[in-house]
Structure formats: structure tokens, C-alpha cells
Design an enzyme around this catalytic site. Structure first.
Site, short mmCIF file in Angstrom:
data_model
loop_
_atom_site.label_atom_id
_atom_site.label_comp_id
_atom_site.label_asym_id
_atom_site.label_seq_id
_atom_site.Cartn_x
_atom_site.Cartn_y
_atom_site.Cartn_z
N CYS A 231 0.89 -1.17 0.00
CA CYS A 231 0.00 0.00 0.00
C CYS A 231 0.92 1.20 0.00
O CYS A 231 1.25 1.75 1.05
CB CYS A 231 -0.87 -0.02 1.25
SG CYS A 231 -1.97 -1.44 1.34
N ALA A 233 1.38 4.40 -1.81
CA ALA A 233 1.33 5.84 -2.08
C ALA A 233 1.16 6.64 -0.78
O ALA A 233 0.50 6.16 0.13
CB ALA A 233 0.16 6.14 -3.02
N PRO A 234 1.77 7.81 -0.65
CA PRO A 234 2.46 8.57 -1.69
C PRO A 234 3.93 8.20 -1.88
O PRO A 234 4.62 8.86 -2.65
CB PRO A 234 2.34 10.01 -1.19
CG PRO A 234 2.33 9.88 0.31
CD PRO A 234 1.60 8.60 0.59
N GLY A 235 4.41 7.17 -1.21
CA GLY A 235 5.69 6.62 -1.62
C GLY A 235 6.92 6.97 -0.80
O GLY A 235 8.04 6.70 -1.22
N ASN A 236 6.71 7.54 0.38
CA ASN A 236 7.89 7.85 1.21
C ASN A 236 8.68 6.60 1.56
O ASN A 236 9.90 6.58 1.51
CB ASN A 236 7.46 8.54 2.51
CG ASN A 236 7.01 9.96 2.26
OD1 ASN A 236 7.44 10.57 1.29
ND2 ASN A 236 6.14 10.46 3.11
N ASP A 255 -1.02 0.53 -5.18
CA ASP A 255 -1.95 1.37 -4.44
C ASP A 255 -3.26 1.45 -5.20
O ASP A 255 -3.28 1.35 -6.43
CB ASP A 255 -1.40 2.78 -4.18
CG ASP A 255 -2.03 3.41 -2.96
OD1 ASP A 255 -1.40 3.40 -1.88
OD2 ASP A 255 -3.18 3.89 -3.06
N ARG A 260 -3.13 9.50 -5.66
CA ARG A 260 -1.94 9.37 -4.82
C ARG A 260 -0.80 8.72 -5.62
O ARG A 260 0.36 9.05 -5.43
CB ARG A 260 -2.26 8.56 -3.56
CG ARG A 260 -3.08 9.37 -2.54
CD ARG A 260 -3.71 8.49 -1.50
NE ARG A 260 -2.79 7.97 -0.52
CZ ARG A 260 -2.47 8.56 0.63
NH1 ARG A 260 -3.02 9.72 0.92
NH2 ARG A 260 -1.64 8.01 1.47
N CYS A 356 0.16 4.11 11.43
CA CYS A 356 0.32 5.33 12.23
C CYS A 356 -0.89 5.43 13.14
O CYS A 356 -1.49 6.48 13.30
CB CYS A 356 0.51 6.56 11.35
SG CYS A 356 -0.77 6.83 10.13
C1 LIG Z 1 -0.91 4.66 5.09
S1 LIG Z 1 -1.07 4.94 3.42
C2 LIG Z 1 0.47 4.41 2.78
C3 LIG Z 1 1.58 5.39 2.97
C4 LIG Z 1 2.84 4.97 2.24
N1 LIG Z 1 3.27 3.64 2.65
C5 LIG Z 1 3.98 5.94 2.43
O1 LIG Z 1 4.85 5.72 3.25
O2 LIG Z 1 4.02 6.96 1.73
C6 LIG Z 1 -2.13 3.65 2.93
C7 LIG Z 1 -2.31 3.54 1.43
O3 LIG Z 1 -2.99 2.30 1.17
C8 LIG Z 1 -3.76 2.48 0.01
N2 LIG Z 1 -4.71 1.33 -0.04
C9 LIG Z 1 -5.85 1.16 0.65
N3 LIG Z 1 -6.40 -0.03 0.35
C10 LIG Z 1 -5.59 -0.62 -0.56
C11 LIG Z 1 -5.61 -1.87 -1.25
N4 LIG Z 1 -6.60 -2.75 -1.07
N5 LIG Z 1 -4.61 -2.15 -2.11
C12 LIG Z 1 -3.60 -1.27 -2.31
N6 LIG Z 1 -3.53 -0.07 -1.68
C13 LIG Z 1 -4.51 0.24 -0.81
C14 LIG Z 1 -4.36 3.84 0.19
O4 LIG Z 1 -4.77 4.38 -1.04
C15 LIG Z 1 -3.19 4.61 0.80
O5 LIG Z 1 -2.47 5.28 -0.19
#
Ligand SMILES: C[S@@+](CC[C@H](N)C(=O)[O-])C[C@H]1O[C@@H](n2cnc3c(N)ncnc32)[C@H](O)[C@@H]1O
Length: 536
Positions: A231, A233-236, A255, A260, A356
Site C-alpha cells: 500500500c 502511495a504517496p511513496g515515502n 496502491d 496518490r 500510524c
Molecule cells: C498509510 S497509506 C500508505 C503510505 C505509504 N506507505 C507511504 O509511506 O508513503 C495507505 C495507502 O494504502 C492504500 N490502499 C488502501 N487499500 C488498498 C488496497 N486494497 N490495495 C492497495 N492499496 C490500498 C491507500 O490508497 C493509501 O495510499
């Protein structure tokens, strides 16, 4: 007027918990994101004052404005920049201006204060997040900690040495230290603003909260291996993984959110990441037996969560506890499904799970249920010197918080396949103990001086690096890296659904049967190179 309507819409959505303010603002596609974000944040900050004024003056009845639009307009009229709209809206608000001003003055007299800020509740006046250090992760794909240190010193910052205690992370303006746990991390005074700094705009530094740097650091995939960021995005964390992998190997990033992903595509290019393959795809539907994933040994799973650890979001917890519990249960169920799915990849050795969130339901409970359902995996004890542990009995995991680690609230667990345990025992000890001797050893930071956030989302910016940098500058390194931007997997294909991603990167179309829209570094690179003129 568009600014006010957009701001009101975002505030309403945030109140309905349809997303975090920052995300809603970035998703709005408004032409001036900075202006919109500032207005939305300030209106929300003053909301208790604004609501009282609106109620006292009966503004809604007299104007038929929606509550959120009224708040935004009253904010800008009384506290902000003065109304910037024209026409009938301005005429209407000006008609009520003296009554609104009188209501504000009355509040100040009643509370015996003179400044607008003094009307705010104590926790809003002094939010905990404002005391968090500004963490800067050095992007080792483009530069080094030492070079960034030299730049910061040239910019008037003073290096205070390597931090060794929590107190060392409380820094005065223009001071900076190297973090004691993460050698590529620098800490600066709270609110140090790097958004317009060329190191940030050029992708040499990433603004990322310290806790959010833990997952990739602990997973520690070696260069050349195959990794999934489930999961992403945004990719940090994706760019952090790529830096650890030295851009060698394959980094599959999924994602569900196209917008995102579009942001992510730009950010990864800016950060010089080339080993990735982005897919607009539900991770739960990724075929774990697919031929392209047969060599995946490492997975980073950072799924959607409540965000309750993000300091800035804490005030917005709703008063409806039943609804909150249902939401947590639904998130936990999704997180467990993602975990179970991730553990199905046949050659998986290690998986990092992070959130988080500060809720046990999304953290230890999910890990507990997963271990029960997957007896072939075990928890690896992490960083013995880290001061905050997972809740009993999951003390191998890490927690993070403002008080104990000077970060946002966070949770990290590292799972390892049992059969691998014997082979990788030595490696596990290195990761887990203070005696660590891997490249991630905190000891390594002792040698050289110098050195994140909402978990900070990086805002894409097509800015230019300044000219005239010396050999050791990040700018030179960037130039060298640019030549390497061709090494990605062959581009799978793509449906039209990726319109937004296409704005940031070139995409091709996916085979009819394939659900995923994929963007490779290879195809994406030229698009951003065109948008971001070269440094020299
Ligand atoms: C907590 S954020 C991820 C932050 C990212 N790891 C970073 O460090 O930048 C969770 C992400 O999971 C994505 N997401 C939610 N359900 C998903 C799924 N079933 N498959 C893939 N991505 C999913 C959301 O769109 C969101 O961008």
C-alpha cells in the site's frame, strides 16, 4: 469565490471523516494548493471561535449560507486576509461585518484577552505536533548525509553532533543533529521549513517523520532482491526502500488510489528511484503465485489505518464511540486480510507491518490474529534500545509517540518465516540489538556529523536545482543518476483509468485481462525529466 467554496467543501468532508485535511486538499485539484491548505487549516483551528460568532450573530438564518461556508468567510473577513471574493457574496458579508466584528470583540472582552489566538482552547494554541522535531531523511540515492550537512552549514545551520538521548532532539532554531537510531536521518527545530529549499525540491532530502522511516529501515532488503510495497502511495517508504536497495533489484509498489499514485510517480522520479514498478491495483487481488512475484522475499505493508497516531488528527476524534469502534473493527479486518494475503507469497522471508495508529485493535491485535492464522511466521525482536515497545505480549514490536520517541504515534512489527529463522538468525540479531553491525547500525552514525511526518506527504514540485554546484554537491550526483533511469521491468499495460497518473508519467495500456495499471520507472522518467529541467 472558488477558494471559499472549495475550502468549505473540504472542511465538511473532513468533519464527516471522508479523509485527512491534507489529502482532501491535495485531491481537490485546486489551482493554488498552498493558499487553500492555509485557509482550511486556519479556519479549522479557529472553528470554535467562528461557530460562537456565527451563532451569536445568527448569521446562517440571515444569509442562508451553509455552516462551513459561513465559517470560511467569517474567518477571512475577521481574522484572515480580508475577503478576496467580489460580487454579491462580498456585499452580503460586508453588510454583516460590523456585527461580526462586535461579536469577536465581545468574546475578547469576556475572556479578558487581546489577541485572536488567545481565544483558542489551550490544546489548539499549543498543539503537541508543533513541538515535534523537523525530521529530514537524506536520500542516499542522490547524496550523502555529509554533503547535506555541508549544505545546511552553508545555509547558516549549526551541527550539534550525533544525538544520543531523547533530549538531544529538542533543538533550537537553526540547529541540527544526526539521529541516534537512523543514521540517514537529521533532526532540526520544529517547523523548520524546507518546502522551498533546493535540497527538498531536488529530491536530495525527504521530509519524513522519524517513526515513518522505521519500516523500510527495519525490513532492510538487500540490493538486488525483489520487494513488494503493498500500500505504497504517496511513496515515502518506497523511496526509502529503493535507497536501501541502492536502486538494484525490483520494487513492486501497489496502491488503489490513482491520484496518490500520480503524486507518487512524480516524487519517485524526483528522488531518483528507478527500480520500481507502480501498479494501480488492489493489493488483495495481486496473484501471489504470479510468475513476476516468484522471487519476492520482502514485503512492506503499511495499510490504511485510523491515523490516530498523527498528532494533528487527534482532535478530530468523533464523539460517536460506537461509530469509532465499528470503523476500527473494519480497518483491523482489512489490515488482517492484507497481512494474510502478503504472507502467501511463496518465497517471502520477511514482512514489515506498520500503522500510524495508536489503537491496539489495529496493531498488536492484528499481529496476534495473524500469527495464530499463520503459524509458519514469527515476530523478530526489534531495536533493543528503542524506548517504546509493543503492548504485552508483543514486546518484540515497536511503538512510537511524542512523549517517548519525539515522533508521531506509530507501530511496527517484523515477521519472519520460521524456516528462514535458522538461516537468518545472525541477521535478525543484528537488526534487533544495540550491538548491531549492519549498515543500519546506529554506531555508524557516530563517525560523521550532520544530519520525518502525517507522516509528511511530499508535495510534488517541478522545480529546478540551482546551478554552479561543486563536485561533492547533491546536484552533481543527481546528474550522474539521471543516466541510470532506464533500468525498469518491461512495461505492463494500462487501462484508461490511469488518466491522472498519465498526467505525471507516461503510461501504456494493460492487457484486457490484467486488472492492474502499471507505470514503470522506465516509461515514467521522460515525463518528469521534461517537467523538471536539468540542474546544469
Ligand atoms: C498509510 S497509506 C500508505 C503510505 C505509504 N506507505 C507511504 O509511506 O508513503 C495507505 C495507502 O494504502 C492504500 N490502499 C488502501 N487499500 C488498498 C488496497 N486494497 N490495495 C492497495 N492499496 C490500498 C491507500 O490508497 C493509501 O495510499
Amino acid at each position: 469565490m472558488a477558494l471559499y467554496v472549495k475550502a468549505a467543501d473540504i472542511l465538511e468532508k473532513a468533519e464527516r471523516k471522508q479523509g485527512a485535511l491534507k489529502t482532501l486538499v491535495y485531491d481537490s485539484k485546486f489551482s493554488n494548493i498552498k493558499q487553500l491548505f492555509a485557509l482550511v487549516c486556519e479556519t479549522q483551528k479557529f472553528s470554535s471561535v467562528l461557530l460562537e460568532i456565527i451563532e451569536y450573530t445568527k448569521l446562517l438564518k440571515q444569509t442562508r449560507l451553509s455552516p462551513h461556508l459561513a465559517m470560511v468567510l467569517v474567518y477571512d473577513l475577521l481574522i484572515g486576509q480580508g475577503l478576496k471574493c467580489g460580487g454579491s457574496w462580498k456585499v452580503m458579508m460586508m453588510k454583516h461585518r460590523s456585527r461580526l466584528q462586535a461579536a469577536l470583540a465581545r468574546m475578547k472582552v469576556k475572556k479578558k484577552v487581546s489577541r485572536n489566538e488567545d481565544l483558542l482552547p489551550a490544546d489548539v494554541q499549543n498543539p503537541a505536533g508543533e513541538h515535534l522535531p523537523r525530521y529530514v531523511r537524506v536520500n542516499t540515492l542522490k547524496t550523502t548525509v555529509e554533503d547535506v550537512g555541508v549544505y545546511l552549514k552553508r545555509d547558516g545551520f549549526t551541527f550539534q553532533g550525533n544525538a544520543s538521548r531523547l533530549e538531544d532532539l529538542t533543538l533550537k532554531e537553526n540547529h541540527f543533529v544526526r539521529d541516534m537510531h537512523l543514521p540517514e536521518l537529521l533532526a532540526l527545530a520544529p517547523k523548520t521549513d524546507f518546502h522551498d529549499h533546493f535540497l527538498y525540491k531536488g529530491g536530495h532530502i525527504i521530509l519524513q517523520d522519524k517513526a515513518s522511516c522505521l519500516p523500510a529501515y527495519l525490513l532492510n532488503p538487500p540490493p538486488g532482491c525483489h520487494v513488494i510495497d503493498a500500500c505504497a502511495a504517496p511513496g515515502n517508504k518506497t523511496s526509502h526502500l529503493a535507497a536501501i536497495m541502492k536502486n538494484k533489484g525490483k520494487l513492486f509498489a501497489f496502491d488503489l488510489d490513482a491520484k496518490r499514485l500520480a503524486t507518487m510517480s512524480t516524487l519517485l522520479l524526483r528522488a531518483g528511484v528507478t527500480c520500481h514498478q507502480l501498479a494501480h491495483q488492489d493489493f488483495l487481488k495481486v496473484d501471489s503465485d504470479g510468475a513476476q512475484y516468484k522471487d519476492v522475499e520482502y514485503i512492506l505493508l503499511d495499510p490504511s489505518c485510523s491515523g490516530s497516531g498523527m498528532v494533528c488528527l487527534r482532535e478530530s476524534t468523533s464523539s460517536n464511540q460506537e461509530k469509532d469502534q465499528a470503523r476500527l473493527a473494519s480497518l483491523a479486518s482489512f489490515q488482517l486480510r492484507c497481512l494474510n494475503h502478503a504472507l502467501r507469497f511463496p518465497r517471502l522471508k520477511r514482512l514489515v507491518y506498520s500503522t500510524c495508529s495508536i489503537h491496539r485493535q489495529e496493531n498488536e491485535d492484528v499481529i496476534g490474529a495473524c500469527l495464530q492464522q499463520n503459524p509458519g511466521f514469527r515476530l523478530v525482536p526489534l531495536l533493543a534500545e528503542w524506548p517504546e515497545r509493543g503492548l504485552e505480549p508483543y514486546t518484540q514490536c515497536l511503538r512510537a509517540s511524542i512523549a517517548t520517541t519525539r515522533t508521531h504515534g506509530f507501530f511496527v512489527a517484523l515477521l519472519e518465516k520460521h524456516s528462514e529463522a535458522a538461516n537468518t538468525k545472525q541477521e535478525a540479531v543484528k537488526i534487533s540489538g544495540p550491538e548491531a553491525t549492519t549498515t543500519h547500525s546506529p554506531d555508524a552514525c557516530e563517525e560523521k556529523p550532520e544530519d520525518p511526518q502525517s507522516e509528511d506527504e511530499q508535495t510534488p514540485a517541478a522545480d529546478v536545482m540551482p546551478c554552479g554546484q561543486t563536485d561533492s554537491t547533491p546536484g552533481k550526483k543527481r546528474k550522474r543518476k539521471k543516466k541510470n533511469t532506464t533500468a525498469a521491468a518491461p512495461a505492463p499495460v494500462v487501462p484508461a483509468v490511469m488518466a491522472e497518473v498519465a498526467a505525471a508519467a507516461v503510461v501504456t495500456a494493460a492487457p484486457v485481462a490484467a486488472p492492474a495499471a502499471v507505470v514503470t520507472a522506465e516509461v515514467a522518467a521522460p515525463a518528469v525529466e521534461a517537467a523538471v529541467p536539468p540542474a546544469e
